[in-house]
Design an enzyme around this catalytic site. Structure first.
Site, PDB file in Angstrom:
ATOM      1  N   HIS A  67      81.639  57.710  10.281  1.00 41.84           N
ATOM      2  CA  HIS A  67      80.225  58.047  10.097  1.00 41.84           C
ATOM      3  C   HIS A  67      80.026  59.431   9.484  1.00 41.84           C
ATOM      4  O   HIS A  67      78.905  59.813   9.166  1.00 41.84           O
ATOM      5  CB  HIS A  67      79.477  57.966  11.430  1.00 41.84           C
ATOM      6  CG  HIS A  67      79.784  59.117  12.329  1.00 41.84           C
ATOM      7  ND1 HIS A  67      80.996  59.251  12.974  1.00 41.84           N
ATOM      8  CD2 HIS A  67      79.047  60.200  12.646  1.00 41.84           C
ATOM      9  CE1 HIS A  67      80.992  60.366  13.674  1.00 41.84           C
ATOM     10  NE2 HIS A  67      79.819  60.973  13.489  1.00 41.84           N
ATOM     11  N   HIS A  82      76.952  63.644   7.098  1.00 43.24           N
ATOM     12  CA  HIS A  82      76.846  62.835   8.316  1.00 43.24           C
ATOM     13  C   HIS A  82      75.977  61.617   7.993  1.00 43.24           C
ATOM     14  O   HIS A  82      74.772  61.735   7.809  1.00 43.24           O
ATOM     15  CB  HIS A  82      76.213  63.664   9.442  1.00 43.24           C
ATOM     16  CG  HIS A  82      76.303  63.023  10.773  1.00 43.24           C
ATOM     17  ND1 HIS A  82      75.465  61.995  11.155  1.00 43.24           N
ATOM     18  CD2 HIS A  82      77.137  63.261  11.810  1.00 43.24           C
ATOM     19  CE1 HIS A  82      75.771  61.638  12.391  1.00 43.24           C
ATOM     20  NE2 HIS A  82      76.785  62.395  12.811  1.00 43.24           N
TER      21      HIS A  82
END
Length: 159
Positions: A67, A82
């Protein structure tokens, strides 16, 4: 390590890591980002599904859950991308990595792909913060662009 910068370009320019609309990091609905705990930057509300390198650099982090990914530019500035908010809880489902820690990448190289539909079905936001994680140590100044029409999102002068 190769030289990413010419003498005529002392400022590091970061481009959008994914197509989409830009927003100020302080508008991200997550206090970890909007209160700058991870660092200053901008966020992208993605329209695409492939995260690419916003500059040339070395991959210094690929989260086990895919992620998040971080790069270090030649001037030492570290950039964290992110993908989405609270997406760590997906345990890597919906993400495909294209790089590993230690890889050298050029601007525009694919880093991580993601399955938009799957992530949205899990109730997760796709807002993607792009932050400088070592501001105090390496950054003299930062200009953020959330209203420009080109692909440049930040200009960073290193110490």
């Amino acid at each position: 390590m190769f030289n990413f910068f010419s003498k005529q370009a002392p400022t590091l320019q970061l481009v959008k890591p994914v197509d989409g609309s830009l927003m100020d990091i302080k508008d991200v609905p997550d206090p970890v980002f909007n209160q700058l705990y991870m660092g200053d930057g901008v966020a992208v509300n993605p329209e695409g599904n492939v995260i690419t390198a916003p500059c040339a650099g070395e991959v210094v982090l690929v989260a086990k859950t895919l992620h998040a990914v971080a790069l270090r530019a030649a001037n030492g500035v570290e950039i964290l991308i992110h993908i989405g908010l609270d997406t760590v809880h997906l345990q890597g489902e919906g993400f495909t990595g294209h790089v590993k820690t230690g890889d050298m990448v050029k601007q525009g190289d694919a880093l991580i792909s993601f399955d938009r539909a799957y992530i949205e079905q899990q109730g997760k936001s796709l807002i993607t913060p792009v932050v400088i994680t070592n501001m105090d140590e390496k950054v003299k100044s930062i200009k953020k662009f959330t209203d420009r029409q080109d692909q440049v999102i930040m200009e960073i002068s290193a110490k």
